[in-house]
Design a protein around this motif. Structure first.
Motif, short mmCIF file in Angstrom:
data_model
loop_
_atom_site.label_atom_id
_atom_site.label_comp_id
_atom_site.label_asym_id
_atom_site.label_seq_id
_atom_site.Cartn_x
_atom_site.Cartn_y
_atom_site.Cartn_z
N SER A 32 -17.12 -2.82 123.16
CA SER A 32 -14.77 -2.51 123.54
C SER A 32 -14.62 -3.91 123.64
CB SER A 32 -15.22 -2.00 124.87
OG SER A 32 -16.18 -1.07 125.30
N THR A 33 -13.14 -3.65 123.52
CA THR A 33 -11.67 -4.62 123.42
C THR A 33 -11.50 -3.97 125.26
OG1 THR A 33 -10.14 -3.65 122.10
CG2 THR A 33 -12.18 -5.86 121.13
N GLY A 34 -10.87 -5.29 125.46
CA GLY A 34 -9.78 -4.79 126.24
C GLY A 34 -9.41 -6.35 127.37
N THR A 35 -8.19 -6.03 127.58
CA THR A 35 -7.21 -7.91 127.72
C THR A 35 -7.90 -7.59 128.86
OG1 THR A 35 -5.06 -6.40 126.63
CG2 THR A 35 -5.02 -8.62 128.43
N GLY A 36 -7.92 -8.97 129.38
CA GLY A 36 -7.94 -9.98 130.89
C GLY A 36 -9.73 -9.74 131.04
N ALA A 37 -10.59 -9.61 129.43
CA ALA A 37 -12.50 -9.53 130.45
C ALA A 37 -12.90 -11.18 129.93
CB ALA A 37 -12.59 -8.72 128.57
N ALA A 38 -13.61 -11.22 130.87
CA ALA A 38 -13.58 -12.50 131.25
C ALA A 38 -14.73 -13.41 129.88
CB ALA A 38 -14.91 -12.57 132.41
N LEU A 39 -15.06 -11.92 129.40
CA LEU A 39 -16.05 -12.38 128.53
C LEU A 39 -16.42 -10.92 127.54
CD1 LEU A 39 -18.40 -14.58 125.93
CD2 LEU A 39 -20.56 -13.30 128.17
N THR A 40 -15.95 -10.74 126.20
CA THR A 40 -16.30 -9.93 125.39
C THR A 40 -17.44 -9.95 124.22
OG1 THR A 40 -13.33 -9.05 124.90
CG2 THR A 40 -14.72 -8.62 123.74
N LEU A 41 -18.03 -9.30 124.90
CA LEU A 41 -19.61 -8.76 123.73
C LEU A 41 -19.73 -7.57 123.26
CD1 LEU A 41 -21.69 -10.85 126.86
CD2 LEU A 41 -20.88 -11.60 124.07
N ALA A 42 -19.26 -6.96 121.56
CA ALA A 42 -18.39 -6.70 120.80
C ALA A 42 -18.47 -6.96 119.06
CB ALA A 42 -17.67 -5.98 121.24
N HIS A 43 -19.20 -6.01 118.61
CA HIS A 43 -19.46 -5.54 117.29
C HIS A 43 -17.35 -5.36 116.70
CE1 HIS A 43 -22.19 -2.15 117.00
NE2 HIS A 43 -21.08 -1.96 117.56
N TRP A 44 -17.02 -4.90 117.52
CA TRP A 44 -16.08 -4.05 116.84
C TRP A 44 -15.07 -5.05 116.08
CZ3 TRP A 44 -13.03 -0.93 120.64
CH2 TRP A 44 -13.62 0.19 121.03
N ARG A 45 -14.51 -4.58 115.04
CA ARG A 45 -14.14 -5.32 113.90
C ARG A 45 -12.25 -5.81 114.47
NH1 ARG A 45 -14.60 -5.55 108.94
NH2 ARG A 45 -15.07 -3.39 108.87
#
Length: 355
Positions: free
Chosen positions: A22-35
């Protein structure tokens, strides 16, 4: 050792939080294969769960110490990623199996010669069956007047404490996984039989599958790994074309061609079609755009469901002619376009003429 916990997506900014698939504002770390997702370059992987497993092998990754984990939807890949962050030692012990599960769940692809393929199928079928029986089918939240990012939290809360038991002993979940497992196994047998033939057009990333009847995606897409489009030709002049999910996300393992709008191809086929149905298509940003003869319009859950679970209407166009039209369309439109990684949606629309 960090003790992590799952939080619903709406609680993302209430504490340092890792966002998975997923994606989201304020994430400490993003682990996603989204474009376009902000996944660190060294952690990029074909699946979001794969990025999580990479991160677990690099404990100094900035943001990995965040205690909370979330996702804005529930699916197999995202769930495996969330579960792995909450159970890191067990996840790394079963890394190869979990990678197979995530890939089968998202791309519907698996190498049946892999010794763990059968166990991966059982786990995915268990997740699918329990999700539908206890909650709702994928993409089914809007029909229940619920937001997916809110409703999916209930699925995570049920599955997270139970998955390890079935991972370690699949027999404990047999009653749930066996019906779909048997249906897929029958489809795999058909796909591997002399009744099925595959023709590959690697210059455009297309595989043409000719087989007597529709089969589950896990059977259909297995032998198409490495391609991004599938044209299925069934007996009775029944056909479906599909862009695979591999071109919706940022695929790490290989370059891809950008999706093209299917309007011109549908128009060409409708000019030749004598059957009462019309060729219809989904937009390029759909997770798996279909081109097919339509009767009653399919809902998103129906389009996501297996081909053997929806009506496929007979065409007046012979199979050889249809294949030739599809191949010629993509050869012409992809001429001069080179495959690469990390297409943006803006670039994809530009290639497609803004559609």
């Amino acid at each position: 050792m960090i003790t992590r916990f799952f939080v619903p997506f709406r609680q993302l900014r209430q504490q340092p939080t890792i966002v998975v698939d997923s994606t989201g504002t304020g994430a400490a770390l993003t682990l996603a294969h989204w474009r376009g997702a902000a996944t660190p370059a060294l952690l990029r992987d074909d699946t979001s769960a794969g990025s999580v497993l990479r991160a677990l092998r690099q404990p100094a990754t900035p943001g990995l110490a965040a205690p909370a984990v979330t996702a804005n939807h529930f699916d197999v890949d995202g769930f495996v990623g969330v579960w792995a962050l909450l159970n890191p030692e067990l996840a790394l012990e079963h890394e190869h199996l979990l990678r197979l599960v995530a890939t089968l769940g998202d791309f519907r692809e698996i190498n049946w010669a892999d010794p763990l393929a059968d166990q991966a199928l059982r786990l995915v079928c268990w997740l699918n069956a329990e999700e539908k029986a206890r909650f709702y089918e994928p993409f089914g939240a809007p029909a229940r007047r619920r937001r997916e990012d809110e409703a999916s939290a209930e699925k995570f809360e049920w599955f997270l404490p139970r998955f390890a038991g079935v991972l370690l002993d699949p027999e404990t979940g047999r009653a749930a996984w066996e019906p779909e497992y048997l249906r897929v196994s029958q489809g795999v047998a058909l796909m591997q039989s002399p009744a099925t033939t595959l023709r590959r057009y690697p210059e455009v990333g297309l595989v043409v599958v000719r087989t007597p009847r529709p089969v589950p995606y896990y059977a259909l897409f297995g032998p198409t790994a490495g391609a991004d489009m599938v044209l299925s030709l069934y007996d009775g002049q029944r056909y479906e074309f599909e862009y695979k999910y591999t071109t919706w996300i940022d695929l790490e393992s290989r370059p891809t061609l950008p999706r093209l709008p299917l309007a011109a191809l549908a128009t060409r086929l409708n000019d030749q079609e004598l059957a009462p149905h019309r060729w219809t298509f989904d937009g390029v940003t759909d997770t798996g755009p279909l081109l097919r003869l339509s009767g009653k319009a399919l809902t998103k859950p129906q389009r996501y469901a297996d081909p053997d679970q929806r009506p496929i209407h007979a065409s007046s166009i012979p199979a050889e002619q249809l294949e030739a039209e599809v191949v010629a369309f993509f050869r012409s439109r992809y001429a001069g376009i080179r495959p690469r990684r990390y297409w943006s949606w803006a670039e994809i629309r530009e290639v497609g003429g803004g559609e």
